[in-house]
Design a protein around this motif. Sequence first.
Motif, mmCIF file in Angstrom:
data_model
loop_
_atom_site.group_PDB
_atom_site.id
_atom_site.type_symbol
_atom_site.label_atom_id
_atom_site.label_comp_id
_atom_site.label_asym_id
_atom_site.label_seq_id
_atom_site.Cartn_x
_atom_site.Cartn_y
_atom_site.Cartn_z
ATOM 1 N N ALA A 8 0.826 -1.212 0.000
ATOM 2 C CA ALA A 8 0.000 0.000 0.000
ATOM 3 C C ALA A 8 0.858 1.260 0.000
ATOM 4 C CB ALA A 8 -0.942 -0.003 1.206
ATOM 5 N N SER A 9 1.972 1.226 0.733
ATOM 6 C CA SER A 9 2.825 2.421 0.813
ATOM 7 C C SER A 9 3.443 2.764 -0.536
ATOM 8 C CB SER A 9 3.927 2.208 1.860
ATOM 9 O OG SER A 9 4.875 1.246 1.420
ATOM 10 N N TYR A 10 3.627 1.757 -1.396
ATOM 11 C CA TYR A 10 4.152 2.006 -2.735
ATOM 12 C C TYR A 10 3.042 2.293 -3.740
ATOM 13 C CZ TYR A 10 9.038 0.643 -1.917
ATOM 14 O OH TYR A 10 10.346 0.616 -1.492
ATOM 15 N N VAL A 11 1.963 1.532 -3.653
ATOM 16 C CA VAL A 11 0.967 1.546 -4.727
ATOM 17 C C VAL A 11 -0.030 2.697 -4.605
ATOM 18 C CG1 VAL A 11 -0.982 0.260 -5.718
ATOM 19 C CG2 VAL A 11 1.188 -0.891 -5.245
ATOM 20 N N ILE A 12 -0.503 2.996 -3.408
ATOM 21 C CA ILE A 12 -1.521 4.051 -3.276
ATOM 22 C C ILE A 12 -1.018 5.396 -3.798
ATOM 23 C CG2 ILE A 12 -2.880 5.404 -1.633
ATOM 24 C CD1 ILE A 12 -3.282 2.853 -0.015
ATOM 25 N N PRO A 13 0.177 5.856 -3.389
ATOM 26 C CA PRO A 13 0.664 7.111 -3.983
ATOM 27 C C PRO A 13 0.858 7.008 -5.494
ATOM 28 C CG PRO A 13 1.905 6.589 -1.996
ATOM 29 C CD PRO A 13 1.097 5.372 -2.333
ATOM 30 N N SER A 14 1.283 5.845 -5.965
ATOM 31 C CA SER A 14 1.489 5.657 -7.399
ATOM 32 C C SER A 14 0.168 5.746 -8.159
ATOM 33 C CB SER A 14 2.150 4.306 -7.670
ATOM 34 O OG SER A 14 2.245 4.043 -9.053
ATOM 35 N N LEU A 20 -3.603 11.456 -11.663
ATOM 36 C CA LEU A 20 -3.381 12.868 -11.967
ATOM 37 C C LEU A 20 -2.822 13.043 -13.382
ATOM 38 C CD1 LEU A 20 -1.908 14.253 -8.631
ATOM 39 C CD2 LEU A 20 -4.179 14.653 -9.576
ATOM 40 N N SER A 21 -1.988 12.104 -13.823
ATOM 41 C CA SER A 21 -1.465 12.177 -15.187
ATOM 42 C C SER A 21 -2.599 12.123 -16.198
ATOM 43 C CB SER A 21 -0.486 11.020 -15.452
ATOM 44 O OG SER A 21 0.636 11.115 -14.616
ATOM 45 N N GLY A 22 -3.572 11.255 -15.929
ATOM 46 C CA GLY A 22 -4.728 11.170 -16.810
ATOM 47 C C GLY A 22 -5.600 12.398 -16.726
ATOM 48 N N VAL A 23 -5.695 12.982 -15.541
ATOM 49 C CA VAL A 23 -6.553 14.142 -15.339
ATOM 50 C C VAL A 23 -5.977 15.387 -16.016
ATOM 51 C CG1 VAL A 23 -7.524 15.687 -13.583
ATOM 52 C CG2 VAL A 23 -7.566 13.228 -13.231
ATOM 53 N N TYR A 24 -4.664 15.402 -16.262
ATOM 54 C CA TYR A 24 -4.067 16.530 -16.996
ATOM 55 C C TYR A 24 -4.841 16.785 -18.289
ATOM 56 C CZ TYR A 24 0.249 18.001 -14.654
ATOM 57 O OH TYR A 24 1.160 18.557 -13.801
ATOM 58 N N ALA A 25 -5.126 15.710 -19.027
ATOM 59 C CA ALA A 25 -5.853 15.859 -20.291
ATOM 60 C C ALA A 25 -7.282 16.311 -20.051
ATOM 61 C CB ALA A 25 -5.850 14.533 -21.051
ATOM 62 N N LEU A 155 5.428 8.631 -1.930
ATOM 63 C CA LEU A 155 4.616 9.751 -1.456
ATOM 64 C C LEU A 155 5.127 11.068 -2.026
ATOM 65 C CD1 LEU A 155 2.221 10.569 0.264
ATOM 66 C CD2 LEU A 155 3.774 10.766 2.230
ATOM 67 N N PHE A 156 6.448 11.245 -2.075
ATOM 68 C CA PHE A 156 6.977 12.480 -2.645
ATOM 69 C C PHE A 156 6.714 12.537 -4.149
ATOM 70 C CE2 PHE A 156 10.194 15.321 -4.415
ATOM 71 C CZ PHE A 156 10.023 16.427 -3.583
ATOM 72 N N ALA A 157 6.765 11.377 -4.821
ATOM 73 C CA ALA A 157 6.427 11.352 -6.246
ATOM 74 C C ALA A 157 5.006 11.868 -6.457
ATOM 75 C CB ALA A 157 6.563 9.929 -6.787
ATOM 76 N N LEU A 158 4.111 11.495 -5.537
ATOM 77 C CA LEU A 158 2.741 12.004 -5.605
ATOM 78 C C LEU A 158 2.699 13.511 -5.373
ATOM 79 C CD1 LEU A 158 -0.339 11.697 -5.694
ATOM 80 C CD2 LEU A 158 -0.259 11.064 -3.250
ATOM 81 N N MET A 277 -4.949 1.698 -13.422
ATOM 82 C CA MET A 277 -4.420 0.342 -13.588
ATOM 83 C C MET A 277 -2.890 0.374 -13.718
ATOM 84 S SD MET A 277 -7.329 -0.906 -13.484
ATOM 85 C CE MET A 277 -8.981 -0.300 -13.785
ATOM 86 N N GLN A 278 -2.392 1.324 -14.512
ATOM 87 C CA GLN A 278 -0.948 1.427 -14.666
ATOM 88 C C GLN A 278 -0.295 1.863 -13.359
ATOM 89 O OE1 GLN A 278 0.299 3.387 -18.229
ATOM 90 N NE2 GLN A 278 2.459 3.364 -17.670
ATOM 91 N N GLY A 279 -1.017 2.667 -12.577
ATOM 92 C CA GLY A 279 -0.494 3.072 -11.277
ATOM 93 C C GLY A 279 -0.286 1.889 -10.351
ATOM 94 N N VAL A 280 -1.219 0.930 -10.379
ATOM 95 C CA VAL A 280 -1.051 -0.283 -9.571
ATOM 96 C C VAL A 280 0.159 -1.072 -10.058
ATOM 97 C CG1 VAL A 280 -2.089 -2.475 -8.879
ATOM 98 C CG2 VAL A 280 -3.512 -0.425 -9.032
ATOM 99 N N GLY A 281 0.267 -1.238 -11.384
ATOM 100 C CA GLY A 281 1.376 -2.016 -11.928
ATOM 101 C C GLY A 281 2.726 -1.377 -11.672
ATOM 102 N N ASP A 282 2.842 -0.083 -11.958
ATOM 103 C CA ASP A 282 4.130 0.587 -11.784
ATOM 104 C C ASP A 282 4.430 0.889 -10.324
ATOM 105 O OD1 ASP A 282 4.391 0.413 -14.456
ATOM 106 O OD2 ASP A 282 4.443 2.560 -14.868
ATOM 107 N N GLY A 283 3.386 1.000 -9.494
ATOM 108 C CA GLY A 283 3.608 1.176 -8.062
ATOM 109 C C GLY A 283 4.162 -0.078 -7.409
#
Length: 438
Positions: A8-14, A20-25, A155-158, A277-283
Motif C-alpha cells: 500500500a505504501s508504494y501503490v496508493i501514492p502511485s 493525476l497524469s490522466g486528469v491533466y488531459a 509519497l513524494f512522487a505524488l 491500472m498502470q499506477g497499480v502495476g508501476d507502483g
Amino acid sequence: MNRYKVFASYVIPSVLAFALSGVYAIVDGFFVGRSTGDAGLSAINIAFPVVSLMQSLGTGIGMGGSVLWTVKKASGSEEAAGKYVRGTLLLLLLVSVATTAGIYFVTEPILRLFGAEGEILIFGKDYLDVIVVGAAFQIFATGIVPIIRNNGSSLFALVVMVSGFLTNILLDYLMVWVFDMGTKGAALATVLGQLVTTVEALFYLIYRKLPVIGSLPGFGRMSWNIFRIGIAPFGLTLSPMISLMLINRFSMMHGKEAAVACYACIAYVLSVVQMLMQGVGDGSQPLMSRYYGEGKREEVRKVQNIAYISAVGLALISNAVLFFTRTSLGELFGASESTGRLVADILPVFLVGLIFYAFSRITTSGFYATENNIYSYLCVYAEPVLLLILLFILPGIWGQTGVWWSVVASQILTAFLALILRISEDRCRRRTEMHLPE
C-alpha cells in the motif's frame, strides 16, 4: 512490516499520481470544451496522442533505468546501479531535444494525418505548437518520477505530481477563461505545470544525494539496456493513444464529427481509469524488481497477486461510478446535448473491457519488472495490432458500432494472451527450480 502495508505504501501514492497524469488531459478538455465547444474539445483529443508520445518516452526511459537501478542495487552492485541513474537523466535530455527538433515543424501535417481539418485543425495546431516547445518538461517530469518511486519515495512522487496538477488547473482557469487564450492557453498551462513537477523532481535527486554526478563509461551499452526494458512501459503508456488515433480515424469514416466528439469525452474518463491500472502495476514494480534482484521469486509472485486483486477491484469500482454518471459526462466537458446523449449510450460498451485491461496491465508490469522483456513486448503491442485488424473487419459489418466493439474485443484478446504467457512463465520457473530440462 506487513506485506500489505508495504504494498500500500508504494501503490496508493502511485495510483493517485497516475490518476493525476490522466486528469491533466481532462483539465484541458474541461476548460477548453466550456470555452470553445465541440471543436476545441475535439482538437485537444486529436492532438493528445503527440502529448502522450512525449509522456511515453519519459516513462519508458525512466522505468527502464529505474528497473535496472533497483535490480542492481538489490544484487549488491551499488556502483553499477548509480550509473543507470546518470544514464537515464542524460537519455531524457537527448530525447527531449530530438523530440522538439523532430516534431515542431510538422505539427500541421501530423494533425491532418490524424484527421483534423477546418476549425479543429486551427485549434489543434495552436495547442500542439506550444506543447512541442515544452517537450523537455513533459519528458523529464514523467521520466524522473519512476526514479523517485524506486528510491522508496512514492509519497513524494505524488507530491510533485499534485503540485504540477494544481498549477495546471490554476493556469488553465486564467489563460483559457480569464484571458481567453483558447487551446494555446491550455497548452501553456500544461507545459508550466510539468515544469513545476520537473524542478521539484530534480531538487529531490540533489537533496537526497542520488548518484546524478559521475562518469558514464559504456553509455551506449547502458542506453541499449534501458531501451530494452523501457520499450514495454513506453508502449504501455502510448498504446491508449494509438487506440485513440485509430478510433478517431475510423470514427471520422463511419460516424463523422459526432462520433469523434463522443469519443473525446469517453477517452478522457477512460484515460484516468487506465492510468489507475498502470499506477497499480508501476507502483508494485519497485517491490517486484527488488525481490527479483534479491532472488526471491516467490515474493515477486505474492506482490503481483496483490496487484491483480487491487487492479480488478479498481476496475469494478470505476465501472460502477462511470455507469451511474454516464448521462452527465458530456455536460462536464461542455459537449453539445446530442453528444452528451451519445456518450451515455456508448460508454457502457467500453466498460466491458476494463477488467480485462486491468489483468493485462498488471501482467505486463510483472514481466518488465523482472526483465522478461519478450513477454512484456508481446502483451503491450498485441492490443493496438489486434485493434487495427478488428477495425478493418467489424465496422464493415456494424458501422460505427463495430468501431466501438473493436476496442473491447482487442482488450479481451490481449488479456487472454497475457494469461497464456503468465502460465508459460510459471511453468518455466517451476522447471528451473526443479532442475528439469525444458
